[in-house]
Design an enzyme around this catalytic site. Structure first.
Site, short mmCIF file in Angstrom:
data_model
loop_
_atom_site.label_atom_id
_atom_site.label_comp_id
_atom_site.label_asym_id
_atom_site.label_seq_id
_atom_site.Cartn_x
_atom_site.Cartn_y
_atom_site.Cartn_z
N GLY A 227 13.92 77.90 7.76
CA GLY A 227 15.34 77.81 7.40
C GLY A 227 15.70 76.62 6.54
N TYR B 281 28.69 74.74 21.08
CA TYR B 281 28.12 74.49 19.75
C TYR B 281 29.15 73.79 18.86
CZ TYR B 281 25.65 75.33 15.34
OH TYR B 281 25.01 75.17 14.14
#
Length: 243
Positions: free
Chosen positions: A8, A150
């Protein structure tokens, strides 16, 4: 030194820094396949297994890199985790637990602070350093796919970025953040069916981002000519959030 660099954004960032002429240590809890990197660049690429759950492991990895290379001039704090609800859907506020809070803050916030603390003495001695923290759109504004834990953890990344930038600027060290929106990655590919398509439909550019588009922004912030950019947040989200 790039954390979370096996895939990523982290991997793409490492490659961009190699292209800029740096020696790059790709650190990750999973093995990094350096064979994916073009041969001329691969000579300056090193893979290190590093689990950010343990400070002792961070110290050992940093010490080893310093022994082999002499200095760590650039740190990209990219590693991060998320916690999903049932069936890959966003976690609901009432479902968040204390155990999950400490799990996500350990990696997304505390480990980031500790990694920064480990490299700062050497940067201060050289009076030059670049630190880039990978935050998130979820820490900048509302998020339609990220749960409360998150969002909380990534908001803390922005606070730490500003604190580091303010204190370390006089030492020739800059600290900035990028806040990516929805980017193609192993994390986003695990989303529930239809989540990514629904997200893309709400982005002005009508697509999900690519890791290289974030990596390019990070590489700029790591460069010599970014010395007057300090404490900044670069939003890379296709126009979903405009500050």
């Amino acid at each position: 030194m790039v954390t979370g660099a096996a895939s990523g954004i982290g991997f793409a960032t490492g490659v961009e820094l190699l292209k800029a002429g740096h020696t790059v240590y790709f650190t990750d809890r999973n093995p990094t396949d350096l064979a994916r990197i073009a041969a001329p660049l691969r000579e300056r690429a090193h893979a290190v297994i590093l689990d950010l759950k343990h400070l002792a492991d961070m110290r050992a990895a940093t010490k080893d890199i310093l022994a082999r290379h002499g200095s760590i001039d650039i740190l990209v704090n990219n590693a991060g985790i998320t916690i999903k609800g049932a069936d890959g859907k966003p976690q609901g506020f009432l479902d968040a637990t204390e155990e999950q809070f400490f799990e996500i803050m350990r990696i997304n916030s505390l480990a980031l602070m500790q990694m920064t603390q480990l490299v700062l003495p050497g940067m201060m001695q050289k009076r030059w350093g670049r630190i880039v923290n990978v935050a998130s759109l979820a820490g900048r504004s509302k998020s339609i796919v990220s749960g409360p834990l998150y969002m909380m953890s990534k908001a803390s990344v922005l606070g730490l970025t500003r604190a580091t930038a303010a204190e370390m600027g006089p030492h020739g060290i800059t600290c900035n953040a990028v806040a990516p929106g929805r980017i193609l990655s192993a994390m986003t590919e695990n989303a529930a069916p239809g989540v990514n398509d629904g997200y893309a439909a709400q982005i002005p550019v009508r697509r999900i981002g690519d890791p290289i588009e974030v990596a390019s922004g990070i590489a700029y912030l790591c460069g010599e000519h970014a010395g007057f950019t300090n404490g900044a947040v670069i939003d890379i989200n296709g126009g979903f959030f405009m500050s």
